[in-house]
Scaffold this motif. Structure first.
Motif, PDB file in Angstrom:
ATOM      1  N   ASN A  53      36.836  36.517  41.591  1.00 50.76           N
ATOM      2  CA  ASN A  53      36.577  36.216  40.181  1.00 50.76           C
ATOM      3  C   ASN A  53      37.852  35.850  39.449  1.00 50.76           C
ATOM      4  N   PHE A  54      38.989  36.212  40.006  1.00 53.66           N
ATOM      5  CA  PHE A  54      40.271  36.063  39.334  1.00 53.66           C
ATOM      6  C   PHE A  54      41.256  35.367  40.254  1.00 53.66           C
ATOM      7  N   GLY A  55      42.416  35.060  39.717  1.00 52.69           N
ATOM      8  CA  GLY A  55      43.502  34.558  40.544  1.00 52.69           C
ATOM      9  C   GLY A  55      43.414  33.073  40.799  1.00 52.69           C
ATOM     10  N   LEU A  89      47.685  43.086  41.304  1.00 47.24           N
ATOM     11  CA  LEU A  89      48.457  44.178  41.879  1.00 47.24           C
ATOM     12  C   LEU A  89      47.875  44.627  43.209  1.00 47.24           C
ATOM     13  N   ASN A  90      46.705  44.128  43.532  1.00 45.88           N
ATOM     14  CA  ASN A  90      46.154  44.386  44.861  1.00 45.88           C
ATOM     15  C   ASN A  90      46.906  43.498  45.841  1.00 45.88           C
ATOM     16  N   ASP A  91      47.621  44.100  46.740  1.00 48.47           N
ATOM     17  CA  ASP A  91      48.401  43.334  47.715  1.00 48.47           C
ATOM     18  C   ASP A  91      47.542  42.815  48.848  1.00 48.47           C
ATOM     19  N   LYS A 122      51.127  35.885  31.538  1.00 52.15           N
ATOM     20  CA  LYS A 122      52.514  36.362  31.654  1.00 52.15           C
ATOM     21  C   LYS A 122      52.765  36.960  33.026  1.00 52.15           C
ATOM     22  N   LEU A 123      51.810  37.724  33.545  1.00 52.37           N
ATOM     23  CA  LEU A 123      51.952  38.281  34.901  1.00 52.37           C
ATOM     24  C   LEU A 123      52.022  37.160  35.929  1.00 52.37           C
ATOM     25  N   MET A 158      44.260  39.839  26.419  1.00 50.41           N
ATOM     26  CA  MET A 158      44.213  40.174  27.839  1.00 50.41           C
ATOM     27  C   MET A 158      44.520  38.937  28.683  1.00 50.41           C
ATOM     28  N   LYS A 159      43.924  37.806  28.330  1.00 46.81           N
ATOM     29  CA  LYS A 159      44.191  36.567  29.080  1.00 46.81           C
ATOM     30  C   LYS A 159      45.660  36.163  28.964  1.00 46.81           C
ATOM     31  N   ASP A 160      46.248  36.327  27.777  1.00 47.90           N
ATOM     32  CA  ASP A 160      47.669  36.022  27.592  1.00 47.90           C
ATOM     33  C   ASP A 160      48.529  36.935  28.465  1.00 47.90           C
ATOM     34  N   ALA A 161      48.169  38.214  28.536  1.00 49.08           N
ATOM     35  CA  ALA A 161      48.919  39.158  29.379  1.00 49.08           C
ATOM     36  C   ALA A 161      48.806  38.774  30.849  1.00 49.08           C
TER      37      ALA A 161
END
Length: 155
Positions: free
Chosen positions: A43-45, A146-148, A137-138, A131-134
């Motif tokens: 869903n992300f990334g 953060l899930n490797d 930035k990540l 949240m989307k802006d944060a």
């Protein structure tokens, strides 16, 4: 229900009034009985195949999942049952918060859709934008999750 164990075993029986159910937020259009499985685009990334799928015992993280999911579909929150062991989601637990206050989990085992929450209150447009802006930035720092353990498509 204690959270002392890192892994929790879910019931493998059919849905009952006493089976543990969880929430899963997405933009995918699913039907009762469908399985949410790993190995598909996250869903992300950056459109990589996810090793894990995510679920939560509380509604707020599922709302975030639906609001932040990639795609143009309608935001949805499903009630799901895990078919195998689940573990704490390190994005929201070990690395970010002590314990698991959001009751967010991940698994490599499918979840069965057993219902849909059709009435829920989303976050404000300002909260979603923040949240989307944060997350942008990540991403700029090279952190997409953060899930490797996200895996690239083997094709």
């Amino acid at each position: 229900m204690g959270t002392a164990n890192k892994e929790q075993q879910s019931s493998t029986q059919g849905a009952t009034p006493f089976a543990q159910t969880y929430f899963h937020g997405t933009k995918a259009d699913l039907k009762l009985g469908d399985l949410v499985e790993s190995g598909f685009n996250s869903n992300f990334g950056q459109g990589i195949n996810a090793k894990y799928i995510f679920l939560t015992s509380t509604l707020d993280p599922a709302i975030w999942g639906a609001e932040l999911a990639i795609g143009t579909g309608r935001e949805r929150i499903y009630l799901v049952e895990a078919s195998g062991p689940i573990e704490n989601d390190p994005d929201l637990t070990d690395r970010k918060f002590a314990g698991n206050p959001t009751m967010s989990y991940r698994s490599i085992h499918p979840f069965k859709v057993i219902g849909e929450i059709t009435i829920w209150q989303g976050h404000t447009q300002e909260q979603v934008k923040a949240m989307k802006d944060a997350l942008v930035k990540l991403k700029e720092k090279g952190i997409n999750s953060l899930n490797d353990d996200l895996q690239q498509d083997a094709n």
